[in-house]
Design an enzyme around this catalytic site. Structure first.
Site, PDB file in Angstrom:
ATOM      1  N   CYS A   1     -15.093  -0.576  33.336  1.00  0.00           N
ATOM      2  CA  CYS A   1     -13.952   0.167  33.788  1.00  0.00           C
ATOM      3  C   CYS A   1     -12.800  -0.822  33.877  1.00  0.00           C
ATOM      4  CB  CYS A   1     -14.119   1.179  34.688  1.00  0.00           C
ATOM      5  SG  CYS A   1     -12.994   2.565  34.516  1.00  0.00           S
TER       6      CYS A   1
ATOM      7  N   HIS B   1     -18.774   3.997  33.926  1.00  0.00           N
ATOM      8  CA  HIS B   1     -19.500   3.322  34.919  1.00  0.00           C
ATOM      9  C   HIS B   1     -20.889   3.511  35.144  1.00  0.00           C
ATOM     10  CE1 HIS B   1     -15.980   2.791  37.669  1.00  0.00           C
ATOM     11  NE2 HIS B   1     -15.199   3.802  36.778  1.00  0.00           N
TER      12      HIS B   1
ATOM     13  N   ILE C   1     -14.056   7.401  34.537  1.00  0.00           N
ATOM     14  CA  ILE C   1     -13.077   7.546  35.672  1.00  0.00           C
ATOM     15  C   ILE C   1     -11.855   7.004  35.500  1.00  0.00           C
ATOM     16  CG2 ILE C   1     -12.565   7.927  38.107  1.00  0.00           C
ATOM     17  CD1 ILE C   1     -15.818   7.675  38.346  1.00  0.00           C
ATOM     18  N   ARG C   2     -10.724   7.657  35.150  1.00  0.00           N
ATOM     19  CA  ARG C   2      -9.379   6.939  34.904  1.00  0.00           C
ATOM     20  C   ARG C   2      -9.618   5.814  34.034  1.00  0.00           C
ATOM     21  NH1 ARG C   2      -6.831   4.634  38.433  1.00  0.00           N
ATOM     22  NH2 ARG C   2      -8.482   4.613  39.959  1.00  0.00           N
TER      23      ARG C   2
ATOM     24  N   ARG D   1      -5.016   1.187  29.467  1.00  0.00           N
ATOM     25  CA  ARG D   1      -5.287   1.360  30.877  1.00  0.00           C
ATOM     26  C   ARG D   1      -4.807   3.194  31.014  1.00  0.00           C
ATOM     27  NH1 ARG D   1      -2.316  -1.508  35.416  1.00  0.00           N
ATOM     28  NH2 ARG D   1      -3.716  -0.214  36.424  1.00  0.00           N
TER      29      ARG D   1
ATOM     30  N   GLY E   1     -12.820  -0.051  39.422  1.00  0.00           N
ATOM     31  CA  GLY E   1     -11.965  -0.042  40.724  1.00  0.00           C
ATOM     32  C   GLY E   1     -10.686   0.220  40.272  1.00  0.00           C
ATOM     33  N   GLU E   2      -9.831  -0.831  40.727  1.00  0.00           N
ATOM     34  CA  GLU E   2      -8.403  -0.666  40.316  1.00  0.00           C
ATOM     35  C   GLU E   2      -7.952  -2.261  39.808  1.00  0.00           C
ATOM     36  OE1 GLU E   2      -6.707   2.092  39.982  1.00  0.00           O
ATOM     37  OE2 GLU E   2      -5.086   0.738  39.099  1.00  0.00           O
ATOM     38  N   SER E   3      -7.875  -2.237  38.661  1.00  0.00           N
ATOM     39  CA  SER E   3      -7.687  -3.576  38.154  1.00  0.00           C
ATOM     40  C   SER E   3      -6.340  -4.524  38.729  1.00  0.00           C
ATOM     41  CB  SER E   3      -7.492  -3.633  36.785  1.00  0.00           C
ATOM     42  OG  SER E   3      -6.759  -2.799  36.160  1.00  0.00           O
TER      43      SER E   3
ATOM     44  N   GLU F   1     -22.807   2.076  36.893  1.00  0.00           N
ATOM     45  CA  GLU F   1     -23.442   1.860  38.266  1.00  0.00           C
ATOM     46  C   GLU F   1     -23.298   2.996  38.953  1.00  0.00           C
ATOM     47  OE1 GLU F   1     -20.743   1.046  36.849  1.00  0.00           O
ATOM     48  OE2 GLU F   1     -18.965   1.319  38.127  1.00  0.00           O
TER      49      GLU F   1
HETATM   50  N1  GLN Z   1      -7.513   2.724  35.574  1.00  0.00           N
HETATM   51  C1  GLN Z   1      -8.227   2.003  36.340  1.00  0.00           C
HETATM   52  C2  GLN Z   1      -7.584   0.510  36.369  1.00  0.00           C
HETATM   53  O1  GLN Z   1      -6.519   0.176  35.657  1.00  0.00           O
HETATM   54  C3  GLN Z   1      -9.556   1.638  36.227  1.00  0.00           C
HETATM   55  C4  GLN Z   1     -10.158   2.750  36.441  1.00  0.00           C
HETATM   56  C5  GLN Z   1     -11.532   2.566  36.961  1.00  0.00           C
HETATM   57  O2  GLN Z   1     -12.092   1.525  37.143  1.00  0.00           O
HETATM   58  N2  GLN Z   1     -12.634   3.550  37.391  1.00  0.00           N
HETATM   59  O3  GLN Z   1      -8.010  -0.600  36.896  1.00  0.00           O
END
Ligand code: GLN
Length: 262
Positions: free
Chosen positions: A142, A233, A197-198, A169, A110-112, A235
């Site tokens: 991730c 990921h 993903i990112r 990151r 997700g987005e940490s 999942e």
């Molecule tokens: N780059 C995201 C972060 O800094 C992580 C991306 C992801 O979980 N797909 O949290």
């Protein structure tokens, strides 16, 4: 305390979140009651309403002991569904109380930064650190590995520091630099599909951290005792081998002597 029906920063509406912030389908013990009620309820098809998979899948599939999924932000419902497919019951963890009695917890992608924001001003970070210190099993994917890591750059932010790796990151670039690839790993002769993903890049691996998979010579799946972490990921695929590895091998590994009392 009132709930507006959305969680800060998630950008996603949560329908019918009750006073404790858990879905109504979760019972008082925080354990999913299984596939009952409205299948189009919270999370929609494939979400929490369709958690339980076919019975009897996998050895040690003790559905009575829930596995926790940190459910503050990100794709926690997909982890919950993966555990359900392994016939494990799931507890969504939103407060430190939800950790009580758990021996394993997944930190989703997700987005940490958002997850840290949601935890701000709560005792959740301290509780997670205590959970790890007491030998609780953790699986970060991730954003999850970013929360677990010791050092975080690109940009820097605080972390739990319970896994002795450093991560950069967004180390591969922006969203458009996301990719998928086959990954050989040490636990099985068949590769797993890595969806990045990112994704963060692991820039340092400490002593005592085992690398289970690499991409172009860089670690992407690591394990230190009862902590498993992936920069990708699992999942997001239908392959449940990594979740199975977590619940059957990592969670079953002996816990180290508790570092501190809980
Ligand atoms: N780059 C995201 C972060 O800094 C992580 C991306 C992801 O979980 N797909 O949290």
């Amino acid at each position: 305390m009132t709930h507006s029906g959305s969680r800060p920063g998630s950008g996603k509406e949560f329908t019918r979140v009750n006073r404790t912030g858990v879905y109504p389908r979760v019972n008082r013990a925080g354990v999913y009651a299984g596939k009952r009620g409205n299948p189009d309820g919270p999370g929609g098809p494939g979400g929490p309403g369709t958690l339980r998979g076919p019975a009897g899948v996998g050895k040690g599939g003790d559905a009575g002991v829930p596995v926790g999924v940190l459910a503050l932000q990100g794709d926690y419902a997909l982890h919950a569904a993966a555990l359900g497919a392994l016939d494990r019951s799931v507890r969504e963890v939103r407060t430190s109380h939800d950790l009580e009695g758990l021996s394993g917890l997944i930190l989703p992608g997700g987005e940490s930064t958002t997850m840290l924001k949601v935890m701000e001003g709560t005792d959740m970070e301290a509780a997670l650190t205590r959970f790890a210190g007491a030998g609780g099993a953790l699986f970060g994917t991730c954003a999850g590995i970013i929360l677990l890591a010791r050092g975080v750059t690109g940009p820097a932010q605080r972390s739990l520091g319970v896994l002795d790796v450093d991560v950069n990151r967004n180390g591969y670039g922006r969203q458009v630099d996301s990719f998928e690839t086959e990954l050989a790993w040490t636990e099985d002769s068949h590769p797993v599909r890595g969806v990045f993903i990112r994704a963060p890049r692991i820039t340092r691996v400490g002593d005592g951290v085992r690398v289970l998979s690499e991409r172009d010579g860089e670690p992407v799946l690591v394990r230190a005792g009862r902590i498993l972490a992936a920069t990708f990921h699992p999942e997001l695929t239908d392959d449940r081998r990594l979740h199975r590895y977590f619940v059957e091998t990592v969670m079953e590994a002996p816990a180290p002597a508790p570092a501190e009392a809980t």
